[in-house]
Design an enzyme around this catalytic site. Structure first.
Site, PDB file in Angstrom:
ATOM      1  N   GLU A  47      -2.388   7.358  -4.998  1.00 20.38           N
ATOM      2  CA  GLU A  47      -2.764   6.680  -6.251  1.00 20.38           C
ATOM      3  C   GLU A  47      -4.230   6.822  -6.610  1.00 20.38           C
ATOM      4  OE1 GLU A  47      -1.689   2.536  -5.205  1.00 20.38           O
ATOM      5  OE2 GLU A  47      -3.807   2.052  -5.428  1.00 20.38           O
ATOM      6  N   ARG A  51       0.861  -1.186   0.000  1.00 18.83           N
ATOM      7  CA  ARG A  51       0.000   0.000   0.000  1.00 18.83           C
ATOM      8  C   ARG A  51       0.892   1.229   0.000  1.00 18.83           C
ATOM      9  NH1 ARG A  51      -3.395  -2.801  -1.575  1.00 18.83           N
ATOM     10  NH2 ARG A  51      -5.458  -3.237  -0.728  1.00 18.83           N
ATOM     11  N   HIS A  71      -0.659  -0.408  -9.835  1.00 17.51           N
ATOM     12  CA  HIS A  71      -1.404  -1.356  -8.988  1.00 17.51           C
ATOM     13  C   HIS A  71      -1.902  -2.557  -9.797  1.00 17.51           C
ATOM     14  CE1 HIS A  71      -3.545  -1.408  -4.863  1.00 17.51           C
ATOM     15  NE2 HIS A  71      -3.414  -2.636  -5.315  1.00 17.51           N
TER      16      HIS A  71
HETATM   17  P1  NAI Z   1      -1.637 -11.313   4.998  1.00 19.43           P
HETATM   18  O1  NAI Z   1      -2.677 -10.818   5.949  1.00 19.43           O
HETATM   19  O2  NAI Z   1      -1.615 -12.751   4.604  1.00 19.43           O
HETATM   20  O3  NAI Z   1      -0.186 -10.950   5.575  1.00 19.43           O
HETATM   21  C1  NAI Z   1       0.144  -9.715   6.136  1.00 19.43           C
HETATM   22  C2  NAI Z   1       1.243  -9.968   7.151  1.00 19.43           C
HETATM   23  O4  NAI Z   1       1.685  -8.706   7.647  1.00 19.43           O
HETATM   24  C3  NAI Z   1       0.783 -10.795   8.372  1.00 19.43           C
HETATM   25  O5  NAI Z   1       1.598 -11.943   8.532  1.00 19.43           O
HETATM   26  C4  NAI Z   1       0.909  -9.821   9.542  1.00 19.43           C
HETATM   27  O6  NAI Z   1       1.319 -10.463  10.717  1.00 19.43           O
HETATM   28  C5  NAI Z   1       1.979  -8.882   9.028  1.00 19.43           C
HETATM   29  N1  NAI Z   1       2.009  -7.600   9.725  1.00 19.43           N
HETATM   30  C6  NAI Z   1       0.981  -6.921  10.285  1.00 19.43           C
HETATM   31  N2  NAI Z   1       1.436  -5.795  10.858  1.00 19.43           N
HETATM   32  C7  NAI Z   1       2.772  -5.770  10.658  1.00 19.43           C
HETATM   33  C8  NAI Z   1       3.807  -4.864  11.012  1.00 19.43           C
HETATM   34  N3  NAI Z   1       3.546  -3.750  11.722  1.00 19.43           N
HETATM   35  N4  NAI Z   1       5.069  -5.141  10.625  1.00 19.43           N
HETATM   36  C9  NAI Z   1       5.355  -6.278   9.930  1.00 19.43           C
HETATM   37  N5  NAI Z   1       4.415  -7.181   9.575  1.00 19.43           N
HETATM   38  C10 NAI Z   1       3.140  -6.924   9.931  1.00 19.43           C
HETATM   39  O7  NAI Z   1      -1.769 -10.371   3.715  1.00 19.43           O
HETATM   40  P2  NAI Z   1      -1.266 -10.651   2.224  1.00 19.43           P
HETATM   41  O8  NAI Z   1      -2.335 -11.350   1.466  1.00 19.43           O
HETATM   42  O9  NAI Z   1       0.084 -11.238   2.253  1.00 19.43           O
HETATM   43  O10 NAI Z   1      -1.216  -9.167   1.647  1.00 19.43           O
HETATM   44  C11 NAI Z   1      -0.292  -8.200   2.158  1.00 19.43           C
HETATM   45  C12 NAI Z   1      -0.667  -6.837   1.607  1.00 19.43           C
HETATM   46  O11 NAI Z   1      -0.473  -6.815   0.195  1.00 19.43           O
HETATM   47  C13 NAI Z   1      -2.158  -6.448   1.776  1.00 19.43           C
HETATM   48  O12 NAI Z   1      -2.393  -5.843   3.043  1.00 19.43           O
HETATM   49  C14 NAI Z   1      -2.374  -5.472   0.663  1.00 19.43           C
HETATM   50  O13 NAI Z   1      -2.125  -4.173   1.152  1.00 19.43           O
HETATM   51  C15 NAI Z   1      -1.299  -5.808  -0.381  1.00 19.43           C
HETATM   52  N6  NAI Z   1      -1.849  -6.323  -1.636  1.00 19.43           N
HETATM   53  C16 NAI Z   1      -1.464  -5.728  -2.809  1.00 19.43           C
HETATM   54  C17 NAI Z   1      -1.924  -6.174  -4.033  1.00 19.43           C
HETATM   55  C18 NAI Z   1      -1.482  -5.553  -5.324  1.00 19.43           C
HETATM   56  O14 NAI Z   1      -2.145  -5.766  -6.361  1.00 19.43           O
HETATM   57  N7  NAI Z   1      -0.401  -4.816  -5.369  1.00 19.43           N
HETATM   58  C19 NAI Z   1      -2.891  -7.274  -4.098  1.00 19.43           C
HETATM   59  C20 NAI Z   1      -3.190  -7.893  -2.808  1.00 19.43           C
HETATM   60  C21 NAI Z   1      -2.693  -7.407  -1.623  1.00 19.43           C
END
Ligand code: NAI
Length: 325
Positions: free
Chosen positions: A260, A231, A292
């Site tokens: 964005e 993000r 994105h």
């Molecule tokens: P997820 O929920 O599986 O993993 C997120 C991880 O971040 C978790 O393991 C959590 O413990 C960790 N986390 C939370 N707070 C934290 C902190 N302060 N410091 C370090 N780690 C922390 O989510 P997923 O599916 O891996 O997605 C991650 C991010 O990717 C989403 O939140 C979204 O913003 C972004 N995303 C981007 C896309 C794109 O098209 N560019 C598409 C899908 C997701």
């Protein structure tokens, strides 16, 4: 159930038409407009709305939606930082999302950004099209044996670790909520200090807003590569521009950008872009920006449409969706 789908894009319509064909109880209307206070009235007469990453589902919009009789918000994405969840719950509006559509799609896009920057293939492409076969200025580096710091190691982070382990890179991970794995768990400070490449995969929350700021860039290795497919607001754009100008950041790959919502998902090629920070960023020779598109594979679109439609069907049948937020 009548559903108003906001920010509808031509590319996703066939996937939704396919997915909804099995559910005669669902009637989805597509609106190109993004959801905002200006467009919320379009939801009049609908039971549910379906939104994407840059629809603004703030408390005022939610109050208006409740007033119009909308009971459900279905996100067709994983992140939900654009929805005021507390306000939705207080108004009795249920929110569902698509928690995982293709973590591999985003992890692979992340690798595409890394390799493009490391091997300068974006420049090579243009040179060869102009019959310029000079290699000067295209010197790259190996990912093999490099230290890659991954901040947030959930579904996407884990997928990235697997790919990078295949490259023979050393993976450092900072994530307060994970156990041991095929990576080295480190503190955030150590990750900043030791990584040749840093990639962001945590959600945007109050705690992670501007996680990469002046102080963070100060302790990173000179010439570090920074990749953000998570993000935009995880990075302080002003601090990032400063770090690029001082050459602290040697390579920057972005699939997301702080402002964005004013730019992405539309053809702006005839517009005069008003966002000076974006123009500054895109002008650096060592910055690569995509709009994105990390999620944007056929496999992910099939999953997004089918999970969204299943979520809506469960809500319509009065069942609790496992994907409630
Ligand atoms: P997820 O929920 O599986 O993993 C997120 C991880 O971040 C978790 O393991 C959590 O413990 C960790 N986390 C939370 N707070 C934290 C902190 N302060 N410091 C370090 N780690 C922390 O989510 P997923 O599916 O891996 O997605 C991650 C991010 O990717 C989403 O939140 C979204 O913003 C972004 N995303 C981007 C896309 C794109 O098209 N560019 C598409 C899908 C997701």
């Amino acid at each position: 159930m009548k559903v108003a789908l906001f920010s509808s894009q031509k590319y996703e319509k066939p996937f939704f038409n396919d997915a909804v064909s099995a559910y005669p109880n669902l009637d989805i209307a597509h609106f190109e407009h993004a959801l905002s206070m200006e467009t919320v009235s379009l939801a009049s007469g609908y039971d549910a709305i379906c939104v994407f990453v840059n629809d603004d589902v703030n408390a005022c919009v939610l109050a208006e939606l409740a007033e119009l009789g909308v009971k459900f918000v279905a996100l067709r994405c994983a992140g939900y930082n654009n929805v005021d969840i507390e306000a939705a719950h207080a108004l009795g509006i249920q929110v569902v999302r698509v928690p995982a559509y293709s973590p591999e799609a985003v992890a692979e896009h992340c690798i595409a950004l890394m390799l493009t920057l490391a091997r300068k293939t974006h420049k090579a492409y243009n040179r060869v099209r102009e019959e310029n076969f000079d290699l000067n200025g295209l010197l790259g580096f190996n990912i093999h044996n490099k230290t890659v710091g991954i901040i947030g190691c959930g579904k996407i982070g884990q997928s990235l670790v697997s790919i990078l382990n295949g490259f023979g890179a050393h993976t450092l991970v900072f994530d307060p909520n994970i156990g041991e794995g095929s990576y080295t768990k480190v503190s955030l400070q150590m990750l900043f200090e030791q990584s040749d490449i840093i990639s962001l995969h945590c959600p945007l929350t109050d705690a992670t807003h501007h996680l990469l700021n002046d102080e963070a860039f100060d302790i990173m290795k000179p010439g570090v590569m920074v990749i953000n497919t998570s993000r935009g607001a995880l990075i302080d754009t002003q601090a990032c521009i400063k770090a690029l100008k001082s050459k602290k950041i040697g390579y920057l790959g972005l699939d997301v950008y702080e402002q964005e919502s004013e730019l992405f998902f539309k053809d702006r090629s005839e517009d005069i872009i008003q966002d000076d920070d974006f123009i500054r960023l895109s002008g650096f020779p060592n910055v690569l920006i995509t709009g994105h598109q990390g999620f944007f594979t056929k496999e992910a679109l099939v999953e997004i449409a089918s999970t969204t439609v299943e979520n809506l069907n469960m809500l319509d049948c009065g069942e609790e969706s496992p994907n409630s937020v």
